[in-house]
Design a protein around this motif. Structure first.
Motif, short mmCIF file in Angstrom:
data_model
loop_
_atom_site.label_atom_id
_atom_site.label_comp_id
_atom_site.label_asym_id
_atom_site.label_seq_id
_atom_site.Cartn_x
_atom_site.Cartn_y
_atom_site.Cartn_z
N VAL A 74 0.70 -1.18 -0.29
CA VAL A 74 0.06 -0.25 -0.24
C VAL A 74 1.00 1.12 -0.29
O VAL A 74 0.79 2.36 -0.95
CB VAL A 74 -1.13 -0.06 1.05
CG1 VAL A 74 -1.51 1.25 1.60
CG2 VAL A 74 -2.10 -1.00 1.10
N SER A 75 1.71 1.92 0.91
CA SER A 75 2.42 2.08 0.89
C SER A 75 3.48 2.71 -0.30
O SER A 75 3.85 3.79 -0.93
CB SER A 75 3.92 2.54 2.23
OG SER A 75 2.60 2.41 3.28
N ALA A 76 3.89 1.13 -1.07
CA ALA A 76 4.90 1.58 -2.03
C ALA A 76 3.78 2.00 -3.60
O ALA A 76 4.62 2.53 -4.12
CB ALA A 76 5.47 0.01 -2.68
N LEU A 77 3.22 2.02 -3.30
CA LEU A 77 1.66 2.05 -4.62
C LEU A 77 1.26 2.97 -4.57
O LEU A 77 0.40 3.71 -5.82
CB LEU A 77 1.67 0.58 -4.90
CG LEU A 77 2.67 -0.68 -5.69
CD1 LEU A 77 1.54 -1.36 -5.50
CD2 LEU A 77 3.57 -0.34 -6.24
N SER A 78 0.65 3.20 -3.35
CA SER A 78 -0.15 4.52 -2.77
C SER A 78 -0.05 5.77 -3.94
O SER A 78 0.52 6.18 -3.93
CB SER A 78 -0.28 4.55 -1.53
OG SER A 78 -1.45 4.96 -0.77
N GLY A 79 -1.00 6.17 -4.05
CA GLY A 79 -1.62 7.68 -4.49
C GLY A 79 -1.60 8.82 -3.23
O GLY A 79 -1.91 9.54 -3.15
#
Length: 572
Positions: A74-79
Motif C-alpha cells: 500500500v505504501s509503495a504503490l499508494s496515491g
C-alpha cells in the motif's frame, strides 16, 4: 481571459507517490524521520492487527501477515504520501461472516477477487466516484461498525464461557452473552479494565506514548502475576509463527468464485471507501493531494498479494495514517518501514505473543470502537436537518441489524434522493419584471428598433428567469410554473443565464412549452443559455425558427419586440 488549466497526464494520475517523493531529492534526514514514524506506527499496528484478526475469527498471525504484506505494498504503490495499509476494524463483521459461510479459503479467494475489482476500478477511473458517498452515510456506517465491534468483544472482556458458538446477529448475540453472565471471569475483567484505563490515561496525559502497546504489555504482566487461567494467544492459537508463509494461489473454481463474488464486491466497496477517506484525512492534515485512482490500484495490488500470503482484506487505515503524519513522516517509506518493523517482531519476538491475554486485546478493540464513533459529527448532523438525520439513522440501523453493504447502498440511495429533492426545490421560476434602461442595448441584432422604457412595461412581452440546476427532479414544477402564466402574451422571454445544468428531461419540457406557445402564435426567445445547454436544446428540437437565442436578457427582450413588429396580423 481565463487561464487554461492543463489536464494531468495518464502517468501523472497513476504514478505512485513513492516515485514522486524520491524525485524530490529524498535524503538521509528524510529517511531518519520516516524510520521514527514507521516505528511509531508499527507499535500501534502490532496489537491492533492481532486483535482485528482474532475478532474476525482468524488466528493473530493472519493479522500480522496482512499488515506486513499489505502495508508494504500500500505504501509503495499508494496515491497518498502518508497512507498506512493493513487490516481495519470496519471489516471485522464482514470477514467473520465470510469465514463462517465460506471458510478461510473462501475469505482468501474473496480478498484476491476484491483486489482485482479495485485494480479495475482504479484503472478505469471509478475512484473518482467513490467520493460521492454522502457524509451522513459514512458517519452512520462507522458508528454501526463500532457498535458491532464492541458487541463482539464482550465475551473476551468478561471472560465468558459460551456452550455454543457465538451468534452473529446482534440481538441473538446479546441474548447468548446475557445467558452466559454467570461464567464471568474476574481476572479477565480486571485485565480488561486495567488495559482500558491505561489506554485512556496515556492518551490524556502522555499522548505521544504507545498506549495500546503499553496496555497489552501491562495486561500480559498482570495475567502472569495473577497466575490465573485467563485465555491468551498461546492457549487458544498456540502462538504465532516466526516467518511469513510461502505465497500460493487460493483454491479456485467457477462455483466458488461465483459464491464469494458478492463478498468480494463488498470488500472492494468498503476498502475503496475506507482507503480514500483515509487519504482525504491525510490531505487535510498535510495540505497535500492524493491521487484517488492510483490509490485504488495500489490497494488492489496489496489485496491480491495479501491473499497470496494467507492474509485478508487490506485497506488504508485512518487512525494509523493519522499517527504516521503526527509522527513526522516525510513520505511512503515510513509506511514501508512500518511493515519491516512488524516483520522483525514476527521473526525475533514471536514467542512473546503467546503470553498476551485475549482480554487485553479485546480492551484495545473496545477503545478503538469507542473512538470510531464520530460523536461531534453525529450531533451536528442531527441538528443540521431531518433529512441528514434520517440518512444517518437508516444507515446505522441497517448496518447494525441487517448488513454492511445493504446499509451503505440504501444510505447512499437515500442521500442521493435527498440531494435531488433539495436541488429540485432550489430551482426557481420568477417574473423578472422591468429591465433597467441602462442595461438595454443600443439596437437589436435585427437593426433599427431601439430598446426603450416602453419595452420594459409592454404587457405583450412576459419575461421569466429560471435559476438553479434544471433537471428531471425540477422539470415538472418548472413546466407547471410556466403553464400557470395567467395572461397570454404575444411573446415570451425565458432567461436561462442562472441555469448551470440542464438535462434531457428539462429540454423536453422546454420543447413542450415552445410548442404550446407557437400554437398560440406567440414568439419565444431564450437568453443566456450556455453553449452546452444550447446544444442539448438543439438536439431536442428547440432551435430556430421555433425560438430565438440571445446572449443577454435586454437583447432577448428587444428581439421579442422585433418579432412582434413583423407579425402577420400586425402587418395587416
Amino acid at each position: 481571459m481565463a487561464a487554461h488549466v492543463r489536464e494531468p497526464s495518464f502517468l501523472e494520475l497513476y504514478t505512485p507517490k513513492l516515485v514522486t517523493v524520491l524525485r524530490e531529492r529524498y535524503g538521509l534526514a528524510d529517511f531518519k524521520a520516516d524510520a521514527v514514524a514507521g516505528l511509531t506506527v508499527a507499535i500501534v499496528a502490532l496489537p491492533l492487527s492481532m486483535a482485528i484478526a482474532i475478532a474476525s475469527g482468524l488466528s493473530p498471525d493472519r493479522g500480522l501477515t496482512t499488515a506486513i504484506v499489505g502495508g508494504l505494498l500500500v505504501s509503495a504503490l499508494s496515491g497518498s504520501r502518508f497512507q498506512i495499509g493493513g487490516p481495519a476494524g470496519a471489516f471485522i463483521v464482514l470477514v467473520a461472516a465470510t469465514v463462517q459461510q465460506h471458510g478461510v479459503d473462501g475469505l482468501i479467494l474473496a480478498t484476491m477477487l476484491s483486489g482485482v475489482i479495485l485494480l479495475v476500478a482504479g484503472a478505469t477511473g471509478l475512484g473518482t466516484f467513490i467520493k460521492y458517498i454522502p457524509y451522513p452515510v459514512t458517519v452512520g456506517f462507522t458508528a454501526g461498525i463500532a457498535v458491532i465491534i464492541l458487541a463482539s468483544q464482550i465475551r473476551e472482556l468478561l471472560g465468558l464461557t459460551l456452550p455454543a458458538p457465538e451468534p452473529g446477529p446482534l440481538i441473538a448475540k446479546l441474548g447468548a452473552l446475557a445467558d452466559a453472565l454467570p461464567t464471568v471471569s474476574g481476572p479477565a475483567v480486571l485485565i480488561a479494565g486495567l488495559s482500558v484505563g491505561i489506554i485512556v490515561a496515556v492518551r490524556r496525559y502522555r499522548p505521544h506514548w504507545p498506549g495500546l502497546l503499553i496496555a497489552v504489555a501491562a495486561g500480559s504482566l498482570l495475567a502472569w502475576a495473577l497466575g490465573s487461567p485467563v485465555e491468551t494467544i498461546g492457549t487458544r492459537f498456540g502462538g504465532i509463527p516466526h516467518s511469513l508463509p510461502a505465497p500460493q494461489l487460493p483454491e479456485m473454481s467457477p462455483q466458488k468464485i461465483l459464491a464469494v463474488l458478492p463478498t468480494a464486491f463488498a470488500f472492494a466497496l468498503l476498502g475503496g471507501i475506507e482507503s480514500l477517506l483515509s487519504a482525504v484525512v491525510a490531505d487535510s492534515m498535510t495540505g497535500r493531494r492524493h491521487r484517488s485512482n492510483s490509490e485504488l490500484v495500489g490497494q488492489g495490488v496489496a489485496n491480491v498479494a495479501s491473499a497470496m500470503f494467507g492474509g485478508f482484506c487490506v485497506t488504508g487505515t485512518i487512525a494509523r495514517t493519522a499517527t504516521n503524519v503526527r509522527a513526522g513522516a516525510r513520505g511512503p517509506i515510513s509506511g514501508m518501514l512500518h511493515a519491516v518493523f512488524l516483520f522483525l517482531f514476527m521473526a525475533l519476538a514471536a514467542p512473546l505473543a503467546s503470553y498476551v491475554p485475549l482480554a487485553a486485546l479485546a480492551a484495545v478493540l473496545a477503545v478503538v470502537a469507542w473512538n470510531m464513533v464520530e460523536k461531534n459529527e453525529i450531533v451536528t448532523l442531527l441538528r443540521a436537518s431531518r433529512g441528514d438525520a434520517a440518512v444517518l439513522f437508516a444507515t446505522f440501523l441497517l448496518v447494525v441489524f441487517r448488513d454492511l453493504t445493504e446499509g451503505i447502498l440504501i444510505g447512499f440511495a437515500m442521500g442521493a434522493l435527498l440531494f435531488l429533492h433539495r436541488m429540485a426545490k432550489a430551482v426557481e421560476v420568477v417574473n423578472v419584471g422591468a429591465i433597467a434602461e441602462d442595461d438595454a442595448p443600443d439596437a437589436t441584432e435585427n437593426g433599427g428598433s431601439r430598446y426603450d422604457a416602453a419595452m420594459a412595461s409592454d404587457p405583450d412581452v412576459v419575461v421569466y428567469r429560471i435559476s438553479g440546476a434544471f433537471f428531471f427532479g425540477a422539470a415538472a414544477s418548472v413546466a407547471a410554473a410556466l403553464d400557470r402564466i395567467g395572461e397570454h402574451p404575444k411573446a415570451y422571454v425565458i432567461d436561462l443565464s442562472g441555469v448551470p445544468l440542464l438535462d434531457s428531461t428539462a429540454a423536453v419540457s422546454i420543447e413542450g412549452f415552445v410548442r404550446k406557445a407557437r400554437r398560440r402564435e406567440a414568439a419565444v426567445v431564450l437568453s443566456g443559455a450556455q453553449p452546452a445547454i444550447r446544444r442539448l436544446l438543439f438536439a431536442h428540437g428547440v432551435r430556430p425558427p421555433q425560438v430565438t437565442f440571445r446572449s443577454k436578457l435586454p437583447e432577448a427582450v428587444a428581439a421579442a419586440h422585433a418579432a412582434l413588429a413583423v407579425r402577420p396580423d400586425e402587418a395587416a
